[in-house]
Design a protein around this motif. Structure first.
Motif, PDB file in Angstrom:
ATOM      1  N   UNK A  67       5.698  33.865  24.853  1.00 41.62           N
ATOM      2  CA  UNK A  67       6.747  32.977  24.349  1.00 41.62           C
ATOM      3  C   UNK A  67       6.220  31.558  24.170  1.00 41.62           C
ATOM      4  N   UNK A  68       5.164  31.222  24.909  1.00 42.47           N
ATOM      5  CA  UNK A  68       4.550  29.896  24.803  1.00 42.47           C
ATOM      6  C   UNK A  68       3.161  29.985  24.150  1.00 42.47           C
ATOM      7  N   UNK A  69       2.960  31.037  23.370  1.00 45.29           N
ATOM      8  CA  UNK A  69       1.704  31.254  22.629  1.00 45.29           C
ATOM      9  C   UNK A  69       0.478  31.378  23.540  1.00 45.29           C
ATOM     10  N   UNK A  70       0.672  31.889  24.737  1.00 47.62           N
ATOM     11  CA  UNK A  70      -0.448  32.145  25.645  1.00 47.62           C
ATOM     12  C   UNK A  70      -0.726  33.647  25.601  1.00 47.62           C
ATOM     13  N   UNK A  71      -1.658  34.039  24.754  1.00 50.72           N
ATOM     14  CA  UNK A  71      -1.943  35.450  24.546  1.00 50.72           C
ATOM     15  C   UNK A  71      -3.155  35.924  25.342  1.00 50.72           C
ATOM     16  N   UNK A  72      -3.476  35.211  26.403  1.00 47.44           N
ATOM     17  CA  UNK A  72      -4.509  35.720  27.307  1.00 47.44           C
ATOM     18  C   UNK A  72      -3.949  36.966  27.993  1.00 47.44           C
ATOM     19  N   UNK A  73      -4.825  37.916  28.262  1.00 52.69           N
ATOM     20  CA  UNK A  73      -4.381  39.147  28.906  1.00 52.69           C
ATOM     21  C   UNK A  73      -4.234  38.952  30.405  1.00 52.69           C
ATOM     22  N   UNK A  74      -3.117  39.434  30.944  1.00 51.31           N
ATOM     23  CA  UNK A  74      -2.899  39.430  32.389  1.00 51.31           C
ATOM     24  C   UNK A  74      -3.938  40.337  33.038  1.00 51.31           C
ATOM     25  N   UNK A  84     -11.260  46.574  26.610  1.00 48.10           N
ATOM     26  CA  UNK A  84     -11.259  45.122  26.436  1.00 48.10           C
ATOM     27  C   UNK A  84     -12.008  44.509  27.615  1.00 48.10           C
ATOM     28  N   UNK A  85     -12.676  43.393  27.378  1.00 46.56           N
ATOM     29  CA  UNK A  85     -13.417  42.720  28.434  1.00 46.56           C
ATOM     30  C   UNK A  85     -13.072  41.229  28.431  1.00 46.56           C
ATOM     31  N   UNK A  86     -13.214  40.621  29.608  1.00 46.22           N
ATOM     32  CA  UNK A  86     -12.997  39.193  29.712  1.00 46.22           C
ATOM     33  C   UNK A  86     -14.081  38.465  28.916  1.00 46.22           C
ATOM     34  N   UNK A  87     -13.694  37.435  28.204  1.00 45.90           N
ATOM     35  CA  UNK A  87     -14.649  36.605  27.470  1.00 45.90           C
ATOM     36  C   UNK A  87     -14.327  35.154  27.808  1.00 45.90           C
ATOM     37  N   UNK A  88     -15.332  34.420  28.221  1.00 47.56           N
ATOM     38  CA  UNK A  88     -15.122  32.993  28.522  1.00 47.56           C
ATOM     39  C   UNK A  88     -14.777  32.264  27.231  1.00 47.56           C
ATOM     40  N   UNK A  89     -13.797  31.393  27.292  1.00 50.72           N
ATOM     41  CA  UNK A  89     -13.337  30.681  26.094  1.00 50.72           C
ATOM     42  C   UNK A  89     -14.473  29.950  25.394  1.00 50.72           C
ATOM     43  N   UNK A  90     -15.451  29.447  26.117  1.00 49.93           N
ATOM     44  CA  UNK A  90     -16.569  28.734  25.515  1.00 49.93           C
ATOM     45  C   UNK A  90     -17.478  29.610  24.689  1.00 49.93           C
ATOM     46  N   UNK A  91     -17.339  30.951  24.852  1.00 54.64           N
ATOM     47  CA  UNK A  91     -18.182  31.872  24.088  1.00 54.64           C
ATOM     48  C   UNK A  91     -17.587  32.212  22.728  1.00 54.64           C
ATOM     49  N   UNK A  92     -16.340  31.793  22.484  1.00 55.75           N
ATOM     50  CA  UNK A  92     -15.659  32.102  21.233  1.00 55.75           C
ATOM     51  C   UNK A  92     -15.884  30.961  20.250  1.00 55.75           C
ATOM     52  N   UNK A  93     -16.363  31.307  19.082  1.00 51.08           N
ATOM     53  CA  UNK A  93     -16.611  30.266  18.063  1.00 51.08           C
ATOM     54  C   UNK A  93     -15.516  30.278  17.033  1.00 51.08           C
TER      55      UNK A  93
END
Length: 93
Positions: A67-74, A84-93
């Protein structure tokens, strides 16, 4: 939401989340696509068209706060069960 694969051939749709909590998800012309290990969620709506996957996982993907545009997976998201695997935000371009 309508997802169309018209004109698609020999493509693979793997490990995706089809998420439309406020409306029905419909697939059109998926015959040229191969679907593997996807999650499907359309809230209380029934998916009237057959899903293109042999063993679809129809479940809430458990986003942190969509609802607040936080689409990180619980941490308990069923997406992790399909690869699916965790990916550090800094690794996403």
């Amino acid at each position: 939401r309508v997802i169309s694969f018209a004109g698609s051939s020999d493509c693979t749709c793997e490990r995706n989340i089809f998420y439309a909590p406020d409306t029905e998800i419909q697939f059109m012309n998926p015959s040229g696509a191969r679907f593997v290990d996807n999650l499907y969620f359309s809230g209380p709506h029934t998916m009237t068209t057959s899903l293109p996957e042999a063993n679809p996982r129809i479940t809430d993907p458990l986003f942190e706060d969509p609802e607040r545009d936080d689409f990180r997976l619980h941490k308990d998201s069923p997406a992790f069960q399909i690869g699916f695997q965790w990916v550090a935000a800094g690794m996403i371009e």
